[in-house]
Design a protein around this motif. Structure first.
Motif, PDB file in Angstrom:
ATOM      1  N   GLY A  99      -2.908  13.450  -2.967  1.00  0.00           N
ATOM      2  CA  GLY A  99      -1.978  12.386  -3.328  1.00  0.00           C
ATOM      3  C   GLY A  99      -1.119  12.797  -4.510  1.00  0.00           C
ATOM      4  O   GLY A  99      -1.492  13.657  -5.321  1.00  0.00           O
ATOM      5  N   LYS A 101      -0.641  11.093  -6.968  1.00  0.00           N
ATOM      6  CA  LYS A 101      -1.344  10.677  -8.180  1.00  0.00           C
ATOM      7  C   LYS A 101      -2.002  11.900  -8.824  1.00  0.00           C
ATOM      8  O   LYS A 101      -1.890  12.116 -10.031  1.00  0.00           O
ATOM      9  CB  LYS A 101      -2.410   9.658  -7.766  1.00  0.00           C
ATOM     10  N   ILE A 104       0.546  14.318 -10.436  1.00  0.00           N
ATOM     11  CA  ILE A 104       1.017  13.912 -11.774  1.00  0.00           C
ATOM     12  C   ILE A 104      -0.049  14.264 -12.815  1.00  0.00           C
ATOM     13  O   ILE A 104       0.250  14.814 -13.876  1.00  0.00           O
ATOM     14  CB  ILE A 104       1.331  12.392 -11.806  1.00  0.00           C
ATOM     15  N   TRP A 125       5.335   2.865 -13.467  1.00  0.00           N
ATOM     16  CA  TRP A 125       4.212   2.687 -12.539  1.00  0.00           C
ATOM     17  C   TRP A 125       2.905   2.612 -13.321  1.00  0.00           C
ATOM     18  O   TRP A 125       2.703   3.387 -14.266  1.00  0.00           O
ATOM     19  CB  TRP A 125       4.178   3.831 -11.526  1.00  0.00           C
ATOM     20  N   TYR A 128       0.856   5.617 -15.028  1.00  0.00           N
ATOM     21  CA  TYR A 128       1.416   6.607 -15.963  1.00  0.00           C
ATOM     22  C   TYR A 128       0.790   6.497 -17.362  1.00  0.00           C
ATOM     23  O   TYR A 128       0.320   7.479 -17.924  1.00  0.00           O
ATOM     24  CB  TYR A 128       2.927   6.447 -16.110  1.00  0.00           C
ATOM     25  N   SER A 171       9.756   7.295 -12.393  1.00  0.00           N
ATOM     26  CA  SER A 171       9.935   7.370 -10.941  1.00  0.00           C
ATOM     27  C   SER A 171      11.341   6.892 -10.593  1.00  0.00           C
ATOM     28  O   SER A 171      11.819   5.893 -11.104  1.00  0.00           O
ATOM     29  CB  SER A 171       8.882   6.527 -10.199  1.00  0.00           C
ATOM     30  N   ASN A 175       9.088   2.432  -8.867  1.00  0.00           N
ATOM     31  CA  ASN A 175       8.042   1.435  -8.710  1.00  0.00           C
ATOM     32  C   ASN A 175       7.726   0.979 -10.129  1.00  0.00           C
ATOM     33  O   ASN A 175       7.310   1.820 -10.940  1.00  0.00           O
ATOM     34  CB  ASN A 175       6.793   2.080  -8.067  1.00  0.00           C
ATOM     35  N   ILE A 206       8.396   9.910  -5.133  1.00  0.00           N
ATOM     36  CA  ILE A 206       7.611   9.541  -3.948  1.00  0.00           C
ATOM     37  C   ILE A 206       8.331   8.514  -3.060  1.00  0.00           C
ATOM     38  O   ILE A 206       8.086   8.434  -1.867  1.00  0.00           O
ATOM     39  CB  ILE A 206       6.204   9.056  -4.369  1.00  0.00           C
ATOM     40  N   TYR A 207       9.264   7.744  -3.659  1.00  0.00           N
ATOM     41  CA  TYR A 207      10.014   6.765  -2.842  1.00  0.00           C
ATOM     42  C   TYR A 207      11.376   7.297  -2.404  1.00  0.00           C
ATOM     43  O   TYR A 207      12.240   6.522  -1.982  1.00  0.00           O
ATOM     44  CB  TYR A 207      10.195   5.449  -3.619  1.00  0.00           C
ATOM     45  N   SER A 236       2.598   9.713   1.248  1.00  0.00           N
ATOM     46  CA  SER A 236       2.121   8.329   1.355  1.00  0.00           C
ATOM     47  C   SER A 236       3.194   7.335   1.799  1.00  0.00           C
ATOM     48  O   SER A 236       2.956   6.512   2.677  1.00  0.00           O
ATOM     49  CB  SER A 236       1.571   7.859   0.004  1.00  0.00           C
ATOM     50  N   LYS A 237       4.359   7.397   1.179  1.00  0.00           N
ATOM     51  CA  LYS A 237       5.336   6.324   1.397  1.00  0.00           C
ATOM     52  C   LYS A 237       6.282   6.649   2.550  1.00  0.00           C
ATOM     53  O   LYS A 237       6.545   5.802   3.393  1.00  0.00           O
ATOM     54  CB  LYS A 237       6.148   6.068   0.122  1.00  0.00           C
ATOM     55  N   TYR A 323       9.653  -2.989  -3.478  1.00  0.00           N
ATOM     56  CA  TYR A 323       9.115  -3.962  -4.421  1.00  0.00           C
ATOM     57  C   TYR A 323      10.206  -4.890  -4.938  1.00  0.00           C
ATOM     58  O   TYR A 323      11.362  -4.479  -5.077  1.00  0.00           O
ATOM     59  CB  TYR A 323       8.510  -3.263  -5.641  1.00  0.00           C
TER      60      TYR A 323
HETATM   61  N1  PMP Z   1       3.894   7.405  -7.894  1.00  0.00           N
HETATM   62  C1  PMP Z   1       4.289   6.155  -7.629  1.00  0.00           C
HETATM   63  C2  PMP Z   1       5.502   5.648  -8.315  1.00  0.00           C
HETATM   64  C3  PMP Z   1       3.575   5.362  -6.723  1.00  0.00           C
HETATM   65  O1  PMP Z   1       3.974   4.119  -6.473  1.00  0.00           O
HETATM   66  C4  PMP Z   1       2.446   5.883  -6.088  1.00  0.00           C
HETATM   67  C5  PMP Z   1       1.719   5.018  -5.127  1.00  0.00           C
HETATM   68  N2  PMP Z   1       0.388   4.963  -5.240  1.00  0.00           N
HETATM   69  C6  PMP Z   1       2.063   7.197  -6.416  1.00  0.00           C
HETATM   70  C7  PMP Z   1       2.802   7.927  -7.311  1.00  0.00           C
HETATM   71  C8  PMP Z   1       0.853   7.865  -5.848  1.00  0.00           C
HETATM   72  O2  PMP Z   1       0.920   8.040  -4.490  1.00  0.00           O
HETATM   73  P1  PMP Z   1      -0.177   8.822  -3.702  1.00  0.00           P
HETATM   74  O3  PMP Z   1      -1.244   9.226  -4.639  1.00  0.00           O
HETATM   75  O4  PMP Z   1      -0.648   7.890  -2.641  1.00  0.00           O
HETATM   76  O5  PMP Z   1       0.533  10.011  -3.113  1.00  0.00           O
END
Ligand code: PMP
Ligand code: GLU
Length: 400
Positions: A99, A101, A104, A125, A128, A171, A175, A206-207, A236-237, A323
């Motif tokens: 992910g 996450k 980062i 987000w 962070y 981001s 988000n 990610i978005y 993910s997105k 969102y």
């Molecule tokens: N960055 C942002 C801004 C997010 O909204 C998300 C959503 N969970 C993530 C990172 C992490 O995404 P993931 O770990 O599912 O790839």
């Protein structure tokens, strides 16, 4: 002796998961509650991606992958970054993680020492600030306003920089605000950061694909900061693959090895079947997935109209991500029926208990006057949720 580390003591639970767990508990107790808490696409994983995962299982991709991911996936990530963003990377600069996450975290763990400052434009987000704290760093927040679409200016950025500043983390698309930075805004930010070579930009994209207005721009496209930028993205997105846990970082050479070192001691390579499926996801024509974006856009328009009728909600027009981040400050400091509302977190709890709609209070996003809700839910759920919120607030007794 204190059993817990100072690290864990200074952290909070992720509010997105706290609120979604509350909704889950209410549902388990038989309560009809709509969850707009967690931000995740409600679509199924597209068939081309599922088929690639089945093939990976049948072809016995069941052993450890290299720590930064299979070479063919890292090549596919490089091709994507070239195709969509016009940036040149080689596989050695890519690290595939569990992910975005983790991507980062890998970067923060590679660069942050105790007391280092990380600039976070607010709202940010949820994870962070907690990740910065986990690493012993200190977040420095830049306040933004709804009138400015919750975006910082290059001037604000420059004013927040101190000799201790080690990173800028944001981001875009954002988000929770749904805003995104344009080419000229990013160029101005890049010109500021280029003057401070000790600062690393962590650009969470990610978005990227969920943008209704224009072409996504990555700050890494600007040569003056390319060597200072870690791009974060993932599956993910854009591909509705939240549970498959695949994200990635694209780093300058000096940073890429450190990221791999951290990951190699923490989790090793990410899930092999999901990695193979991600190749199929990335290589397909982006138009394959456009139907999800079109649907999000329809829902955005629908909810935007409905929100205009909710009393005392102030909203910006989010042009990306999925969102809304309405300002509900009118209700703060007032008593609704018998409940005193101190801030947006209390208000989110009030809506959960009185309208049976789950949202997340804005405090953990760096804004205690807003609530966040995701519109990655079905049209029917969104209609019902907005109706419930409006009826609840139309009928509530308000005392100052
Ligand atoms: N960055 C942002 C801004 C997010 O909204 C998300 C959503 N969970 C993530 C990172 C992490 O995404 P993931 O770990 O599912 O790839
Ligand atoms: N990105 C999603 C959100 O913000 C998922 C939850 C999380 O990872 O915190 O709701």
């Amino acid at each position: 002796m204190e059993k817990f580390s100072e690290r864990v003591n200074r952290m909070s639970f992720s509010q997105t998961f706290v609120m979604s767990n509350k909704v889950r508990e209410m549902k388990a107790a038989g309560i009809d509650v709509i969850s707009l808490t967690l931000g995740e696409p409600d679509f199924d994983v597209p068939d081309n991606i599922k088929e690639a995962a089945f093939a990976a299982i049948n072809n016995n991709f069941s052993h450890y992958s290299p720590v930064p991911g299979f070479l063919d996936l890292r090549q596919a990530v490089c091709e994507k970054l070239k195709r969509d963003n016009g940036i040149d990377y080689v596989p050695a600069q890519i690290c595939v993680s569990n992910g975005a996450k983790q991507s980062i975290m890998n970067v923060l763990a590679s660069i942050i020492n105790d007391g280092d400052e990380v600039i976070l434009p607010a709202p940010y987000w949820v994870s962070y600030d907690e990740m910065v704290k986990m690493m012993g760093g200190k977040s420095v927040f830049i306040e933004t306003t709804i009138e400015n679409d919750f975006k910082m200016t290059a001037e604000q950025l420059e004013n927040a920089i101190t000799p201790k500043t080690k990173a800028l983390l944001y981001s875009s698309p954002c988000n929770p605000s749904g805003s995104f930075y344009t080419y000229s805004e990013l160029e101005k930010m890049a010109n500021v950061i280029a003057k401070y070579p000790q600062i690393t930009i962590i650009s969470d994209e990610i978005y990227e694909k969920i943008n209704y207005e224009g072409k996504h721009v990555s700050i890494a496209e600007f040569p003056q900061v390319c060597e200072q930028t870690a791009v974060i993205n993932g599956m993910s997105k854009a591909f509705a693959m939240t549970g498959w846990r695949i994200g990635y970082s694209a780093c300058p050479d000096w940073l890429a090895k450190a990221v791999e070192k951290i990951q190699g001691q923490v989790t090793s390579g990410a899930n092999t079947m999901a990695q193979k499926a991600s190749i199929a996801a990335l290589k397909a024509d982006p138009a394959t997935y456009q139907y999800m974006i079109d649907e999000f856009r329809k829902r955005r328009d629908l909810v935007y109209d409905l929100l205009q009728k909710v009393p005392h909600f102030k909203v910006n027009d989010p042009k990306a991500a999925f969102y809304f981040f309405p300002d509900i400050s009118y209700y703060c400091g007032k008593t609704l029926n018998d409940t005193f509302i101190r801030d947006a977190d209390d208000f989110a709890m009030f809506l959960l208990q009185n309208a049976n709609v789950g949202t997340v209070g804005g405090t953990s996003f760096g804004n205690p006057h807003c609530i966040r809700f995701s519109y990655a839910a079905s049209e029917q759920e969104l209609l019902t949720a907005m109706k419930r919120i409006k009826e609840c607030l139309d009928n509530v007794h308000i005392a100052s």
